[in-house]
Write a protein that holds these residues in place. Structure first.
Motif, PDB file in Angstrom:
ATOM      1  N   PHE A  95      32.850 -24.502  90.092  1.00  0.00           N
ATOM      2  CA  PHE A  95      34.208 -24.156  90.955  1.00  0.00           C
ATOM      3  C   PHE A  95      33.879 -23.574  92.200  1.00  0.00           C
ATOM      4  O   PHE A  95      34.285 -24.177  93.083  1.00  0.00           O
ATOM      5  CB  PHE A  95      34.691 -23.252  90.113  1.00  0.00           C
ATOM      6  CG  PHE A  95      35.556 -23.882  88.824  1.00  0.00           C
ATOM      7  CD1 PHE A  95      36.655 -24.664  88.812  1.00  0.00           C
ATOM      8  CD2 PHE A  95      34.986 -23.371  87.614  1.00  0.00           C
ATOM      9  CE1 PHE A  95      36.884 -25.296  87.710  1.00  0.00           C
ATOM     10  CE2 PHE A  95      35.614 -23.863  86.371  1.00  0.00           C
ATOM     11  CZ  PHE A  95      36.431 -24.883  86.399  1.00  0.00           C
ATOM     12  N   THR A  96      32.848 -22.717  92.201  1.00  0.00           N
ATOM     13  CA  THR A  96      32.468 -22.211  93.510  1.00  0.00           C
ATOM     14  C   THR A  96      31.809 -23.053  94.486  1.00  0.00           C
ATOM     15  O   THR A  96      32.233 -23.308  95.690  1.00  0.00           O
ATOM     16  CB  THR A  96      31.761 -20.776  93.558  1.00  0.00           C
ATOM     17  OG1 THR A  96      30.525 -21.241  92.711  1.00  0.00           O
ATOM     18  CG2 THR A  96      32.485 -19.814  93.008  1.00  0.00           C
ATOM     19  N   VAL A 346      40.346 -30.730  86.248  1.00  0.00           N
ATOM     20  CA  VAL A 346      40.020 -28.986  86.130  1.00  0.00           C
ATOM     21  C   VAL A 346      39.338 -28.667  87.310  1.00  0.00           C
ATOM     22  O   VAL A 346      39.461 -27.425  87.767  1.00  0.00           O
ATOM     23  CB  VAL A 346      39.212 -29.011  84.744  1.00  0.00           C
ATOM     24  CG1 VAL A 346      39.014 -27.456  84.621  1.00  0.00           C
ATOM     25  CG2 VAL A 346      40.137 -29.184  83.701  1.00  0.00           C
ATOM     26  N   LEU A 347      38.270 -29.456  87.796  1.00  0.00           N
ATOM     27  CA  LEU A 347      37.365 -28.930  88.916  1.00  0.00           C
ATOM     28  C   LEU A 347      38.335 -28.888  90.104  1.00  0.00           C
ATOM     29  O   LEU A 347      38.014 -27.829  90.778  1.00  0.00           O
ATOM     30  CB  LEU A 347      36.300 -29.999  88.879  1.00  0.00           C
ATOM     31  CG  LEU A 347      35.329 -29.918  90.114  1.00  0.00           C
ATOM     32  CD1 LEU A 347      34.456 -28.535  89.864  1.00  0.00           C
ATOM     33  CD2 LEU A 347      34.448 -30.881  90.372  1.00  0.00           C
ATOM     34  N   GLY A 349      41.316 -28.382  90.379  1.00  0.00           N
ATOM     35  CA  GLY A 349      42.444 -27.363  90.136  1.00  0.00           C
ATOM     36  C   GLY A 349      42.007 -25.973  90.300  1.00  0.00           C
ATOM     37  O   GLY A 349      42.533 -25.115  91.062  1.00  0.00           O
ATOM     38  N   GLY A 350      40.762 -25.726  89.607  1.00  0.00           N
ATOM     39  CA  GLY A 350      39.988 -24.476  89.833  1.00  0.00           C
ATOM     40  C   GLY A 350      39.458 -24.184  91.322  1.00  0.00           C
ATOM     41  O   GLY A 350      39.552 -23.195  91.783  1.00  0.00           O
ATOM     42  N   SER A 351      38.878 -25.210  91.902  1.00  0.00           N
ATOM     43  CA  SER A 351      38.459 -24.994  93.059  1.00  0.00           C
ATOM     44  C   SER A 351      39.529 -24.914  94.111  1.00  0.00           C
ATOM     45  O   SER A 351      39.465 -23.935  94.922  1.00  0.00           O
ATOM     46  CB  SER A 351      37.547 -26.440  93.472  1.00  0.00           C
ATOM     47  OG  SER A 351      36.704 -26.618  92.744  1.00  0.00           O
ATOM     48  N   ALA A 353      42.172 -23.214  93.588  1.00  0.00           N
ATOM     49  CA  ALA A 353      42.630 -21.928  93.448  1.00  0.00           C
ATOM     50  C   ALA A 353      41.735 -20.850  94.277  1.00  0.00           C
ATOM     51  O   ALA A 353      42.302 -19.850  94.738  1.00  0.00           O
ATOM     52  CB  ALA A 353      42.772 -21.718  91.916  1.00  0.00           C
ATOM     53  N   ILE A 354      40.347 -21.031  93.900  1.00  0.00           N
ATOM     54  CA  ILE A 354      39.403 -20.309  94.607  1.00  0.00           C
ATOM     55  C   ILE A 354      39.557 -20.425  96.102  1.00  0.00           C
ATOM     56  O   ILE A 354      39.476 -19.387  97.180  1.00  0.00           O
ATOM     57  CB  ILE A 354      38.108 -20.731  94.357  1.00  0.00           C
ATOM     58  CG1 ILE A 354      37.670 -20.430  92.933  1.00  0.00           C
ATOM     59  CG2 ILE A 354      37.187 -19.975  95.411  1.00  0.00           C
ATOM     60  CD1 ILE A 354      36.564 -20.850  92.296  1.00  0.00           C
ATOM     61  N   TYR A 357      42.813 -18.403  97.197  1.00  0.00           N
ATOM     62  CA  TYR A 357      42.788 -16.988  96.995  1.00  0.00           C
ATOM     63  C   TYR A 357      41.726 -16.415  98.262  1.00  0.00           C
ATOM     64  O   TYR A 357      41.914 -15.432  98.800  1.00  0.00           O
ATOM     65  CB  TYR A 357      41.774 -16.692  95.955  1.00  0.00           C
ATOM     66  CG  TYR A 357      41.277 -15.120  95.762  1.00  0.00           C
ATOM     67  CD1 TYR A 357      42.247 -14.025  95.416  1.00  0.00           C
ATOM     68  CD2 TYR A 357      39.789 -14.700  95.959  1.00  0.00           C
ATOM     69  CE1 TYR A 357      41.673 -12.850  95.266  1.00  0.00           C
ATOM     70  CE2 TYR A 357      39.655 -13.560  95.771  1.00  0.00           C
ATOM     71  CZ  TYR A 357      40.521 -12.579  95.430  1.00  0.00           C
ATOM     72  OH  TYR A 357      40.161 -11.321  95.490  1.00  0.00           O
TER      73      TYR A 357
END
Length: 430
Positions: A95-96, A346-347, A349-351, A353-354, A357
């Motif tokens: 994700f990062t 999923v990748l 969406g999670g990325s 979100a990071i 943030y």
């Protein structure tokens, strides 16, 4: 054109795709920062990282060409524990990694378009990042490996030519007699300097995850062309891409050193401002006329990185899920199933979100970059060890296994990565 040349051209592609994934944050961001902050003092670190990491990366295409299967099958044959270890390491970094490469790409395009004002409380880079991830998904859905290969070759060529041109023009401006040529002793004791070197080495030239992707891309290229590459061809294809990434890394160190070292100017923590500074490195040497061209070149090569990472992680996770179910069958590694598309969703969406943030003030841009690269640095010894075991396994024909010299080189690389990681953790602990 002879038969051997035609045969090699059919094998050519995965190595350049590897280079397209590698030439991104490690070069545009980290190498440039190294030159700007330390002059030429970290060139030896850049060269050492490329030297010691070479075998583990080369084992990806070597294994695929020698066995007709991906490195994930090599992991499965080592035992279920190897698949679990790879799954854990991937979950901890993916994700990062995707967030950082997408954010850098988005920031470059925001700078190129001159879009600075926020929209619905988020800066432009957030919305561009979202559009980029959607575009990546669409291209992978429609174009499959063929488009991935063609887009990458074009953008890597453009960035290579413009970077070499800018570097040649900056060489006369470098104060060769007064600039540091070797790391200062304090670099190895100062925590901030050590942390930066770790972040630099983490993705120099890239993270070891790409060795698994490379084995999968080698098989995808084989399916696309109908040509089963010989080990010699697969390794030569990789070597061309690898040498290119090394030269480009040195170019970016020189650009940072020639334009920013000793000027009192430092890179900004904000993604958009950082992107503008990177473009300025070129325009100061090529002229203001080059700003749109350079911005587009840097943005497109980062898009190539974003696209290859967006394909690489889901492709590997899909293959990983299949390997938990059983052995790899011929052609199976190139199939993109529901697990691939689910992992991509999923990748993304999670990325995103990071990224959201980070851009809303939760983390500085350079902090996010250093976090992603440092995580890759700490996982490197384990992945290098798995690759070493795979290429020396019984399923690899004896004539295609590494020579004694390459085997020793691989072991030294694992020791280098492990010792560097242990030293960093010791310094971090105080």
């Amino acid at each position: 054109m002879g038969g051997e040349e035609r045969s090699f051209l059919k094998a050519l592609g995965p190595g350049l795709l590897w280079a397209g994934a590698a030439v991104g944050v490690s070069h545009l961001v980290q190498s440039t920062r190294a030159g700007a902050s330390f002059g030429l003092g970290l060139v030896v670190v850049v060269l050492a990282a490329n030297f010691f990491k070479y075998p583990a990366f080369q084992f990806g295409p070597r294994y695929a060409a020698a066995t007709g299967t991906s490195l994930l099958e090599g992991y499965r044959r080592q035992g279920r524990w190897a698949l679990v270890l790879y799954a854990v390491l991937t979950a901890g970094t993916m994700f990062t990694v995707q967030a950082v490469v997408t954010l850098v790409t988005a920031a470059l395009f925001a700078a190129l378009l001159g879009w600075t004002g926020p929209f619905l409380g988020f800066p432009p880079a957030f919305w561009i990042a979202g559009l980029l991830l959607v575009l990546c998904g669409a291209l992978l859905l429609v174009g499959r490996y063929r488009w991935l290969d063609r887009i990458n070759k074009a953008v890597v060529l453009v960035l290579t030519l413009t970077t070499f041109s800018a570097t040649l023009l900056v060489l006369p401006k470098i104060p060769w007699g007064s600039i540091p040529w070797l790391p200062d002793a304090s670099l190895f004791t100062d925590l901030r300097s050590v942390a930066f070197m770790v972040a630099l080495v983490g993705w120099m030239p890239s993270a070891f995850d790409i060795s698994i992707w490379h084995s999968l891309w080698t098989l995808a290229r084989r399916e696309q062309t109908g040509h089963a590459p010989r080990v010699k061809e697969a390794v030569l294809d990789f070597d061309i891409g690898y040498l290119g990434t090394v030269l480009l890394a040195l170019c970016f160190v020189l650009l940072g050193a020639g334009v920013m070292y000793g000027s009192g100017e430092a890179f900004d923590d904000r993604a958009a401002a950082f992107a503008q500074q990177v473009i300025a490195l070129y325009t100061r040497n090529l002229g203001a006329w080059a700003a749109p061209l350079i911005g587009l070149a840097a943005g497109t090569v980062m898009f190539s990185t974003t696209l290859t990472v967006a394909d690489g992680f889901p492709r590997a996770l899909s293959g990983l899920a299949a390997r938990f179910r059983g052995p790899e069958r011929p052609g199976e590694a190139t199939v993109r199933d529901r697990a691939y598309w689910g992992a991509l969703f999923v990748l993304a969406g999670g990325s995103l979100a990071i990224i959201g943030y980070a851009l809303r003030g939760g983390a500085a841009f350079k902090t996010l970059v250093d976090l992603a690269t440092s995580l890759s640095f700490l996982t490197a010894p384990a992945l290098a060890w798995l690759n070493h075991r795979a290429i020396h396994a019984a399923e690899v024909p004896a004539e295609h296994r590494p020579s004694r010299a390459l085997t020793a080189w691989s072991v030294s690389g694992i020791v280098f990565s492990a010792a560097f990681a242990a030293w960093y953790l010791k310094v971090l602990a105080g």
